[in-house]
Write an enzyme that holds these catalytic residues in place. Structure first.
Site, short mmCIF file in Angstrom:
data_model
loop_
_atom_site.label_atom_id
_atom_site.label_comp_id
_atom_site.label_asym_id
_atom_site.label_seq_id
_atom_site.Cartn_x
_atom_site.Cartn_y
_atom_site.Cartn_z
N ASP A 1 -3.02 -17.65 4.65
CA ASP A 1 -4.03 -18.51 4.00
C ASP A 1 -4.69 -19.42 5.04
OD1 ASP A 1 -1.48 -19.52 4.21
OD2 ASP A 1 -1.52 -20.65 2.33
N TYR B 1 0.80 -1.22 0.00
CA TYR B 1 0.00 0.00 0.00
C TYR B 1 0.84 1.28 0.00
CZ TYR B 1 -4.29 -2.57 0.87
OH TYR B 1 -5.36 -3.40 0.77
N LYS C 1 3.07 -14.40 5.36
CA LYS C 1 3.25 -15.49 4.38
C LYS C 1 4.76 -15.69 4.29
CE LYS C 1 1.58 -18.37 1.32
NZ LYS C 1 0.80 -19.55 1.68
N ASP D 1 -5.88 -5.53 5.99
CA ASP D 1 -7.02 -4.95 5.31
C ASP D 1 -8.05 -6.05 5.00
OD1 ASP D 1 -8.61 -3.16 4.00
OD2 ASP D 1 -7.40 -3.05 2.19
#
Ligand code: NAD
Length: 360
Positions: free
Chosen positions: A224, A124, A191, A248
């Site tokens: 995930d 972002y 991740k 987010d």
């Protein structure tokens, strides 16, 4: 003594939910001196910018603001007021509590999660290289030269950057929040198995910071797996700290777990300044209809009261809102299965104020 607070009604449905929230906050008995400040599409013509400097000045002076949503027109020149505010004031932590209130239509009970999202870095940060530009070509050259891999010539790039500094302060914020609000566990999201230099750094720093808080349980989850776990057993989570993009997405997922945007409050917080605002946007199609749910903004007001140390007032307002939800009579369309029985924004405020009067 009155609390001086910058009040930004915003645009779209912003002014309506702001007015409803102002009314309930004033009914509690805590005294506020509102510094009205106007930002958004409605002031663009007058000031030539959707975020006039006096709005920032007012927040810098008061160090606390309550803000309605502001529209970011798609494809127009002006940048998002929300992103600009976070950047200008270094509001690096986005805090979004997601809690089930009895009476809300939700598949789940007993969810009480606080998402702490890093607000300034990651994908972002907005550092991008458009497909086919000389800069993109240079980047491709660098990638090939340094043997990082092969990249198609027609690729565009959005850079993901995560720093040690940014990670440390957001994870510390999450642990300090846990201490301040009597929370028991922090879960860090990444991740890191794939994105070793960005998410890997975030996770390594999170593990280091966790050592400084032995009284609070720490765990980590791959993003995930986290989405699956949240849908299966959300009650196992307490505070969730995440880099910007995952934060987010997870905060919207969690808003969905507890009944939707109508009851999802939030705050953007820095070391010195805090801006409280609902998670939802300006829902332009409902502007001026006295239709939308003001509870997300009211619950942002509850967060503001807690931040100010007005715990008793915060508890009373949260209880009053919870009672109105539980009764299910004076609630807006989004909380009804049958649209015809819904009341409007200002009637919700009336009902909450009635409950507050009863609790005095
Ligand atoms: P949105 O949250 O404004 O609306 C999506 C839908 O959610 C609405 O159509 C409505 O059905 C429902 N909804 C939202 N708030 C509600 C409420 N209080 N009560 C009942 N239902 C509600 O999202 P969007 O349509 O993607 O965005 C509209 C504008 O808002 C865009 O310009 C966007 O950039 C802006 N936005 C601003 C903020 C902010 O100011 N912090 C946050 C998100 C979006």
């Amino acid at each position: 003594m009155a609390y001086r607070v910058t009040l930004i009604p915003g645009d779209g449905i912003g002014p309506e939910v702001t007015e409803a929230t102002k009314r309930v906050l004033e009914a509690i008995g805590v005294v506020f001196q509102w510094d009205l400040a106007y930002a958004g599409a409605d002031v663009l013509d007058k000031y030539g910018t959707p975020l006039p400097e006096d709005v920032l000045e007012s927040i810098r002076k008061n160090r606390i603001a309550l803000k309605g949503p502001v529209t970011t027109p798609v494809g127009s020149g002006f940048r998002s007021v929300n992103v600009a505010l976070r950047k200008e004031l270094d509001l690096y932590a986005c805090v979004r509590p997601c809690k089930t209130y009895s009476g809300v239509f939700s598949l789940y009970k007993d969810v009480d999660i606080v998402i702490v999202r890093e607000n300034t870095e990651d994908l972002y940060a907005g550092i991008e290289f458009e497909r086919g530009t000389p800069e993109a070509a240079k980047l491709i050259e660098l990638i090939v030269e340094t043997k990082r891999g092969t990249v198609r010539d027609d690729s565009g790039f959005s850079l993901k950057m995560i720093s040690e500094t940014g990670s440390r302060r957001i994870v510390k914020f999450a642990f300090e929040y846990a201490l301040a609000y009597g929370r028991k566990k922090v879960t860090a999201i990444s991740k890191a198995n794939i994105l070793k230099f960005s998410d890997g750094l975030f996770l390594a720093v999170a593990r280091e910071v966790a050592q400084e808080y032995p009284g609070i349980e720490f765990e980590d989850r791959l993003v995930d797996n986290m989405t699956m776990q949240l849908v299966k057993r959300p009650e196992q989570f307490d505070i969730v700290v995440a880099p910007n993009l995952y934060g987010d997405i997870l905060s919207d997922l969690c808003a969905g777990l507890v009944g939707g945007l109508g009851v999802a409050p939030g705050a953007n917080v820095g070391d010195e300044i805090a801006v409280f605002e609902p998670t939802h946007g300006s829902a332009p199609k409902y502007t001026g209809q006295n239709k939308v749910n003001p509870m997300a903004m009211m619950l942002s007001g509850v967060m503001m009261l807690r931040y100010l140390g007005e715990t008793g007032a915060a508890d009373r307002l949260e209880r009053a809102i919870a009672e109105v939800i539980a009764e299910g009579k004076n609630v807006t369309y989004d909380m009804k299965l049958d649209d015809t029985q819904a009341v409007g924004t200002s009637q919700v405020a009336d009902a909450v104020i009635q409950k507050l009067k009863g609790s005095k």
